[in-house]
Every structure is written in C-alpha cells, then in structure tokens.
Design an enzyme around this catalytic site. Structure first.
Site, PDB file in Angstrom:
ATOM      1  N   ASN A   1      10.980   1.675   1.856  1.00  0.00           N
ATOM      2  CA  ASN A   1      10.217   0.728   2.669  1.00  0.00           C
ATOM      3  C   ASN A   1      10.569  -0.723   2.356  1.00  0.00           C
ATOM      4  O   ASN A   1       9.811  -1.643   2.676  1.00  0.00           O
ATOM      5  CB  ASN A   1       8.712   0.955   2.475  1.00  0.00           C
ATOM      6  CG  ASN A   1       8.231   2.224   3.155  1.00  0.00           C
ATOM      7  OD1 ASN A   1       8.938   2.781   3.997  1.00  0.00           O
ATOM      8  ND2 ASN A   1       7.054   2.688   2.797  1.00  0.00           N
TER       9      ASN A   1
ATOM     10  N   GLY B   1       0.775  -1.236   0.000  1.00  0.00           N
ATOM     11  CA  GLY B   1       0.000   0.000   0.000  1.00  0.00           C
ATOM     12  C   GLY B   1       0.805   1.285   0.000  1.00  0.00           C
ATOM     13  O   GLY B   1       0.269   2.338  -0.355  1.00  0.00           O
ATOM     14  N   ASP B   2       2.086   1.238   0.381  1.00  0.00           N
ATOM     15  CA  ASP B   2       2.924   2.438   0.361  1.00  0.00           C
ATOM     16  C   ASP B   2       4.336   2.018  -0.020  1.00  0.00           C
ATOM     17  O   ASP B   2       5.310   2.295   0.676  1.00  0.00           O
ATOM     18  CB  ASP B   2       2.916   3.134   1.728  1.00  0.00           C
ATOM     19  CG  ASP B   2       3.658   4.471   1.711  1.00  0.00           C
ATOM     20  OD1 ASP B   2       3.744   5.093   0.638  1.00  0.00           O
ATOM     21  OD2 ASP B   2       4.163   4.886   2.769  1.00  0.00           O
ATOM     22  N   LEU B   3       4.424   1.354  -1.173  1.00  0.00           N
ATOM     23  CA  LEU B   3       5.679   0.710  -1.544  1.00  0.00           C
ATOM     24  C   LEU B   3       6.584   1.680  -2.307  1.00  0.00           C
ATOM     25  O   LEU B   3       6.214   2.216  -3.343  1.00  0.00           O
ATOM     26  CB  LEU B   3       5.396  -0.519  -2.402  1.00  0.00           C
ATOM     27  CG  LEU B   3       6.564  -1.483  -2.547  1.00  0.00           C
ATOM     28  CD1 LEU B   3       6.865  -2.169  -1.225  1.00  0.00           C
ATOM     29  CD2 LEU B   3       6.266  -2.538  -3.605  1.00  0.00           C
TER      30      LEU B   3
END
Length: 273
Positions: free
Chosen positions: A187, A181-183
């Site tokens: 991360n 979702g927030d790649l």
C-alpha cells in the site's frame, strides 16, 4: 471490455482507449485506464468508493503524497496515476517522515476520541469505527472483540483474556493521530527513492504506533523508519504485537487457517495465555 473502465471514462467525461489490471485485486478490482484525451488514470471499485475517497482526501490534507481523487460515485473511484517503479528498501526513512506528517492530524474540534466517521470493510470483514473516548476500549471492542464470533473457540478465549488486560497494556488517551490503518509495503507507492503515494487506506484516529506496528507484519523496517517520529516508548514490543494481531485476525478470516500461526504468535507476544 471492462465495465469499470467504461464507467471511469464516463465519470471523467472522456472516451475509453484501453485498460489493463493492476497488481493486487484481493479486495477490489483495480485498473490502469487509458483515455482518448491522453490521460492515464487508476479506477477501482468496492468495498466503498465514497468512503475510500474521503480517507484519501484526509490523508492528502496533511500534505502526504496520495493519489488525487479525480471522480467518485458509489460504484467507482477514479484517481490520479502515480509512478511506482521503485522499491521500499531505498526509502524507509522517507516513509517514516511521511507517516510522521500524517500522524500530526487530529479529529475535528480537537476532541480526544478514537474512531472514524463511518464503518468500512476489508473484503468480507467489516471494520467497525464507532467513536470511543478510551483507546483501550476502542481497540478491545472495534479491533479485537468483533472477531470473537468468527475465529476458533480457543483463539476466542485467548482474545477475551487479552481484551480484559488492555487497559493495563495500552495508553488510555494517547494523542488521536490520523492513521492509514492498513499499512504494508503493498500500500506504499515508491519511485526515485521517494514515497509517491499511500493507497488503499483504512483510516481512523488512534495511537500512532498502530501504523508503525502493522508495517512490520510483512516487512522488516530498519531503525530509520521507526525513528522518524522519535524513539519508541517503553513497552512498544507488546503494543506492537497487540496492534499486529488485528491484521493477523483479518487475514485469518479472509484467507483461512494459513494465518492461524501468525495469530498465535501475536497472542503469545502480547502475553495472552
């Protein structure tokens, strides 16, 4: 002495020896904590340690490499330390393989729906995850429409036009894959030419292309990354722009006008006149 470091040690029933900050910290304080019993752990606060722990556990349940949650409460998340001295350039293919594994996970009960069990936040930006039965509806309302009141009026008008067109641009009911979702490269932990951890998730169930798209916002992944889940489907360039637009909007709200050209670029690529 850091209150977060002391709290992490207390949660683990150990004494605190030392600590130092880790890179990042735009959204939360993250520390490497050394305990008197010889353990080295990572401690993190906000925005919602309990929600983040649940997301890490969901990712880990797929067999993907994620830091093990060692302790958590409303104030802190304490995780296993994982090595991260490598660079992503050496293992794009491995990241693609890891994501393909994550994307096999489905919502409980096998129901085709999109969202997550609760809302989240990226800094001051709320991430709305209420379930939807249609993927274009979810992306329009939860990822684009939520920004309308917080962006310049001309950007809002273009967003509204794009939102109306989403049923013709996005698949109606793709397989609801578990998404990081927030790649982005910050991360993804890497060591010894392998991915050692996915961190800082913003999980929800949705179209698997979301993770593939967002990875390309700040990096230029090679074909090996994209091909891990098979050939990209026709029309992916427009869908990628739509998915990347959410990342750009979040950055515009968090960090200001520097990101307005990025928002405009993705609106253009999505065909939002």
């Amino acid at each position: 002495m850091s209150r977060l470091a002391r709290h992490a040690a207390t949660l683990l029933g150990a004494g605190l020896w030392n600590w130092h900050p880790l890179q990042g910290g735009d959204m939360a304080q993250t520390l490497l904590v050394y305990l008197n019993d010889g353990r080295t752990v990572v401690a993190k606060n906000g925005p919602d340690p309990l929600a983040e722990a649940a997301m890490l556990r969901a990712l880990g349940a797929t067999g993907a490499p994620v830091p093990t949650v060692l302790a958590v409460d409303a104030d802190a998340l304490v995780m296993e330390y994982r090595p991260a001295e490598g660079t992503l350039a050496a293992c794009w293919g491995d990241l693609g393989r890891v994501l393909a594994q994550v994307h096999q996970a489905r919502p409980e009960g096998g129901v085709t729906r999109y969202g997550w069990a609760g809302d989240y936040a990226l800094g001051a930006v709320r991430v709305c995850n209420a379930w939807a039965d249609s993927w274009p509806e979810f992306w329009a309302q939860r990822r684009l429409g939520v920004h309308l009141a917080h962006v310049p009026i001309d950007v809002a008008h273009r967003l509204e036009k794009l939102m109306r067109r989403l049923p013709g641009l996005l698949p109606a009911t793709p397989a609801p894959a578990l998404l990081h979702g927030d790649l982005w490269h910050g991360n993804v932990l890497v060591a010894h030419r392998r991915v050692t951890g996915l961190i800082d998730p913003c999980c929800h169930y949705g179209h698997a292309e979301v993770d593939l798209a967002t990875m390309g916002v700040f990096s230029q992944p090679p074909a090996a990354f994209y091909m891990a889940e098979g050939p990209l489907e026709a029309g992916h360039a427009v869908r990628f722009a739509i998915y990347r637009l959410w990342t750009a909007l979040v950055h515009l709200r968090l960090f200001g006008a520097t990101y307005r050209p990025m928002v405009a670029q993705y609106l253009d690529e999505a065909g939002a006149g």
